[in-house]
Scaffold this motif. Structure first.
Motif, PDB file in Angstrom:
ATOM      1  N   VAL A   1      13.812  43.635  83.285  1.00  0.00           N
ATOM      2  CA  VAL A   1      14.862  43.552  82.261  1.00  0.00           C
ATOM      3  C   VAL A   1      15.037  42.112  81.793  1.00  0.00           C
ATOM      4  N   VAL A   2      14.983  41.921  80.490  1.00  0.00           N
ATOM      5  CA  VAL A   2      15.246  40.618  79.868  1.00  0.00           C
ATOM      6  C   VAL A   2      16.532  40.749  79.069  1.00  0.00           C
ATOM      7  N   THR A   3      17.520  39.938  79.393  1.00  0.00           N
ATOM      8  CA  THR A   3      18.823  40.017  78.729  1.00  0.00           C
ATOM      9  C   THR A   3      19.013  38.825  77.802  1.00  0.00           C
ATOM     10  N   ILE A   4      19.287  39.114  76.532  1.00  0.00           N
ATOM     11  CA  ILE A   4      19.493  38.060  75.541  1.00  0.00           C
ATOM     12  C   ILE A   4      20.982  37.758  75.425  1.00  0.00           C
ATOM     13  N   PRO A   5      21.394  36.515  75.592  1.00  0.00           N
ATOM     14  CA  PRO A   5      22.826  36.194  75.502  1.00  0.00           C
ATOM     15  C   PRO A   5      23.312  36.275  74.059  1.00  0.00           C
ATOM     16  N   PRO A   6      24.532  36.749  73.845  1.00  0.00           N
ATOM     17  CA  PRO A   6      25.100  36.727  72.486  1.00  0.00           C
ATOM     18  C   PRO A   6      25.372  35.293  72.055  1.00  0.00           C
ATOM     19  N   LEU A   7      25.463  35.067  70.775  1.00  0.00           N
ATOM     20  CA  LEU A   7      25.643  33.710  70.254  1.00  0.00           C
ATOM     21  C   LEU A   7      26.953  33.089  70.738  1.00  0.00           C
ATOM     22  N   ARG A   8      27.992  33.889  70.930  1.00  0.00           N
ATOM     23  CA  ARG A   8      29.287  33.347  71.361  1.00  0.00           C
ATOM     24  C   ARG A   8      29.222  32.716  72.749  1.00  0.00           C
ATOM     25  N   GLU A   9      28.165  33.051  73.524  1.00  0.00           N
ATOM     26  CA  GLU A   9      28.001  32.479  74.862  1.00  0.00           C
ATOM     27  C   GLU A   9      27.120  31.234  74.849  1.00  0.00           C
ATOM     28  N   ARG A  10      26.631  30.838  73.684  1.00  0.00           N
ATOM     29  CA  ARG A  10      25.806  29.622  73.580  1.00  0.00           C
ATOM     30  C   ARG A  10      26.095  28.896  72.269  1.00  0.00           C
ATOM     31  N   LEU A  11      27.356  28.687  72.021  1.00  0.00           N
ATOM     32  CA  LEU A  11      27.784  28.048  70.772  1.00  0.00           C
ATOM     33  C   LEU A  11      27.207  26.639  70.623  1.00  0.00           C
ATOM     34  N   GLU A  12      26.849  26.002  71.739  1.00  0.00           N
ATOM     35  CA  GLU A  12      26.294  24.645  71.662  1.00  0.00           C
ATOM     36  C   GLU A  12      24.933  24.618  70.959  1.00  0.00           C
ATOM     37  N   ASP A  13      24.307  25.807  70.804  1.00  0.00           N
ATOM     38  CA  ASP A  13      23.016  25.879  70.110  1.00  0.00           C
ATOM     39  C   ASP A  13      23.168  25.957  68.591  1.00  0.00           C
ATOM     40  N   ILE A  14      24.390  26.132  68.107  1.00  0.00           N
ATOM     41  CA  ILE A  14      24.582  26.333  66.668  1.00  0.00           C
ATOM     42  C   ILE A  14      24.033  25.189  65.818  1.00  0.00           C
ATOM     43  N   PRO A  15      24.253  23.902  66.158  1.00  0.00           N
ATOM     44  CA  PRO A  15      23.664  22.837  65.324  1.00  0.00           C
ATOM     45  C   PRO A  15      22.149  22.948  65.183  1.00  0.00           C
ATOM     46  N   GLU A  16      21.448  23.238  66.277  1.00  0.00           N
ATOM     47  CA  GLU A  16      19.987  23.389  66.205  1.00  0.00           C
ATOM     48  C   GLU A  16      19.602  24.583  65.340  1.00  0.00           C
ATOM     49  N   LEU A  17      20.326  25.691  65.522  1.00  0.00           N
ATOM     50  CA  LEU A  17      20.030  26.902  64.755  1.00  0.00           C
ATOM     51  C   LEU A  17      20.245  26.669  63.266  1.00  0.00           C
ATOM     52  N   VAL A  18      21.346  26.000  62.930  1.00  0.00           N
ATOM     53  CA  VAL A  18      21.655  25.754  61.521  1.00  0.00           C
ATOM     54  C   VAL A  18      20.624  24.811  60.903  1.00  0.00           C
ATOM     55  N   GLU A  19      20.296  23.747  61.607  1.00  0.00           N
ATOM     56  CA  GLU A  19      19.327  22.797  61.065  1.00  0.00           C
ATOM     57  C   GLU A  19      17.964  23.457  60.869  1.00  0.00           C
ATOM     58  N   HIS A  20      17.571  24.280  61.825  1.00  0.00           N
ATOM     59  CA  HIS A  20      16.298  25.005  61.692  1.00  0.00           C
ATOM     60  C   HIS A  20      16.318  25.917  60.471  1.00  0.00           C
ATOM     61  N   LYS A  21      17.408  26.669  60.304  1.00  0.00           N
ATOM     62  CA  LYS A  21      17.485  27.603  59.174  1.00  0.00           C
ATOM     63  C   LYS A  21      17.555  26.855  57.852  1.00  0.00           C
ATOM     64  N   VAL A  22      18.259  25.740  57.805  1.00  0.00           N
ATOM     65  CA  VAL A  22      18.351  24.954  56.571  1.00  0.00           C
ATOM     66  C   VAL A  22      16.971  24.459  56.155  1.00  0.00           C
ATOM     67  N   GLN A  23      16.185  23.959  57.113  1.00  0.00           N
ATOM     68  CA  GLN A  23      14.834  23.484  56.778  1.00  0.00           C
ATOM     69  C   GLN A  23      13.962  24.634  56.280  1.00  0.00           C
ATOM     70  N   GLU A  24      14.087  25.776  56.911  1.00  0.00           N
ATOM     71  CA  GLU A  24      13.310  26.945  56.493  1.00  0.00           C
ATOM     72  C   GLU A  24      13.695  27.375  55.082  1.00  0.00           C
TER      73      GLU A  24
END
Length: 452
Positions: free
Chosen positions: A307-330
């Protein structure tokens, strides 16, 4: 004229260097052109933000000083050398330079130096052809939080195993991406990755879609029959998304395929042997569905091996800057934008939200906001949240004849607004997420005063 070090670095076909934190400290114009990034703006950024498929950060650890890495990006193949940079025995960075940047260059190399490697180029061409089907890797999973590090460790362990994998996670967390990552790290990576969505087909078509059919099996069947997804995934990986919605009538045949490695095409009296690694995903608790007699217990136990469990975004809010920057570049590339700055207030706003739609909702909101950007800065004003996170107005409720019903009504309004926002106002998808019919959704919106 004296030849300088800078001149030498510039004539190397493609060169990029990262420091021990994974940040880009140098890349030449040839490399920037090849991976389609702005050279100056890439300096100081994480390598996987600049070039998501990069595996350079893996070279920062361990004793392996040299590695050859093959990349398949946008239908192109390149072969690169990766070298650890050491000082006083400590790894302080990694250098990567391209040896071959096009399939044609590799052809020339083969003809001139080694005909024995021609089978390899055929493999690379085939991988390029399949690029659209296997475009995700473990490096596509963005984030540096402990939750994401744990997830990547689970993926790497799953890839080394041959067991059936069950991916659990809420809607929008990226279950298909994880399935791709497991496949691409596994020994089956050079074979097909085939995906099926359990909720995307009519029940009477699922059996023929999964197991195929022979000529004359039913009215409208193709003259020569058709291979099912299991046969297409032979020696590769079959990903069954939303396995929780698989009809009970199909589950025994799925169990037999897993246990015996055999399938029975519709209309055939002969079994077909298949060698398939199965990865499944569910956004519901299968064990609970078993208790409710909505899912077979024996199939659940067969699926519930790794079993591989993916955490919801609310449990890793510290990743939001990386996620946003990645999506903006894309999106910069896709939308023709040139956004290079993101206001700090944007991150304050985004990390203050609980993201019921997870990464899918975050990316939808970023894309929506970018449509309003005129310059090079993404601002808080460009976002249009349709949610109300305010505290309860106790004085107003005191004056209400039925405060409990008023709260229920407001909660229902908020849930529908957030769901509509999550799916960009798509009523069909919102109704499906809320598990109600589309007409009932319209009735509720009208009753609650929600604009269409």
């Amino acid at each position: 004229m004296e030849i300088s070090n800078d001149m030498m670095l510039e004539v190397i076909s493609g060169l990029i260097v990262i420091d021990k934190t994974g940040k880009v400290v140098y890349l030449n114009e040839a490399c920037a052109d090849y991976i389609k990034v702005n050279r100056e703006k890439s300096i100081g950024k994480d390598i996987n933000v600049v070039f998501p498929p990069s595996t350079m950060k893996k070279m920062l650890k361990g004793d392996k000083r040299f590695n050859i890495q093959y990349y398949f990006t946008e239908g192109r193949m390149s072969a690169s050398s990766q070298v650890q940079i050491r000082k006083d025995g400590e790894v302080i960075g990694v250098l990567e330079y391209d040896m071959l940047e096009e399939v044609e260059q590799l052809d020339f190399f083969l003809e001139r130096y080694s005909s024995a490697l021609k089978e390899e180029i055929a493999y690379f061409r085939e991988q390029t052809r399949k690029f659209a089907a296997t475009k995700y890797s473990i490096n596509s999973i963005i984030g540096s939080s402990s939750k994401i590090r744990d997830l990547k460790e689970q993926i790497e362990i799953a890839a080394m195993s041959t067991s059936t994998v069950l991916i659990q996670g809420e809607t929008g967390t990226g279950k298909e991406l994880v399935a791709h990552a497991i496949h691409n790290l596994s020994a089956r990576a050079c074979h097909d990755f085939v995906k099926v969505n359990g909720s995307g087909m009519a029940e009477n078509l699922i059996e023929s879609e999964l197991f195929g059919y022979v000529e004359g099996a039913f009215t409208g069947a193709k003259a020569k029959g058709k291979k099912g997804k299991f046969e297409l995934a032979d020696r590769g990986t079959l990903f069954l998304d939303e396995i929780n919605q698989m009809p009970m009538s199909i589950q025994p045949k799925l169990l037999r395929a897993l246990q015996e490695g055999e399938i029975s095409p519709v209309g055939s009296e002969e079994d077909v042997q298949v060698d398939v690694r199965l990865i499944t995903a569910s956004n519901q608790d299968l064990e609970k569905l078993v208790a409710e007699n909505k899912f077979r217990a024996d199939l659940f136990y067969r699926l519930n091996v790794f079993v591989v469990t993916i955490p919801p975004l609310r449990e890793r809010l510290e990743d939001i800057p990386e996620l946003v920057e990645h999506k903006v570049q894309e999106l910069n590339r896709e939308m023709g934008k040139n956004i290079v700055t993101i206001e700090p207030e944007v991150y304050d706003m985004l990390t203050g939200y609980d993201w019921p739609g997870n990464i899918r909702e975050l990316y939808n909101r970023v894309e929506s906001a970018m449509n309003y950007v005129q310059g090079d800065t993404l601002k808080k004003a460009h976002f249009n949240f349709r949610v109300d996170n305010s505290r309860l107005n106790m004085e107003a409720l005191k004056k209400n004849d039925n405060p409990i019903e008023a709260i229920k009504r407001e909660a229902e309004r908020k849930l529908i607004n957030e769901t509509l926002s999550m799916f960009d106002n798509n009523k069909t998808q919102a109704a499906k997420y809320l598990k109600i019919s589309r007409p009932l959704l319209y009735q509720k919106m009208k009753r609650l005063g929600i604009e269409e």
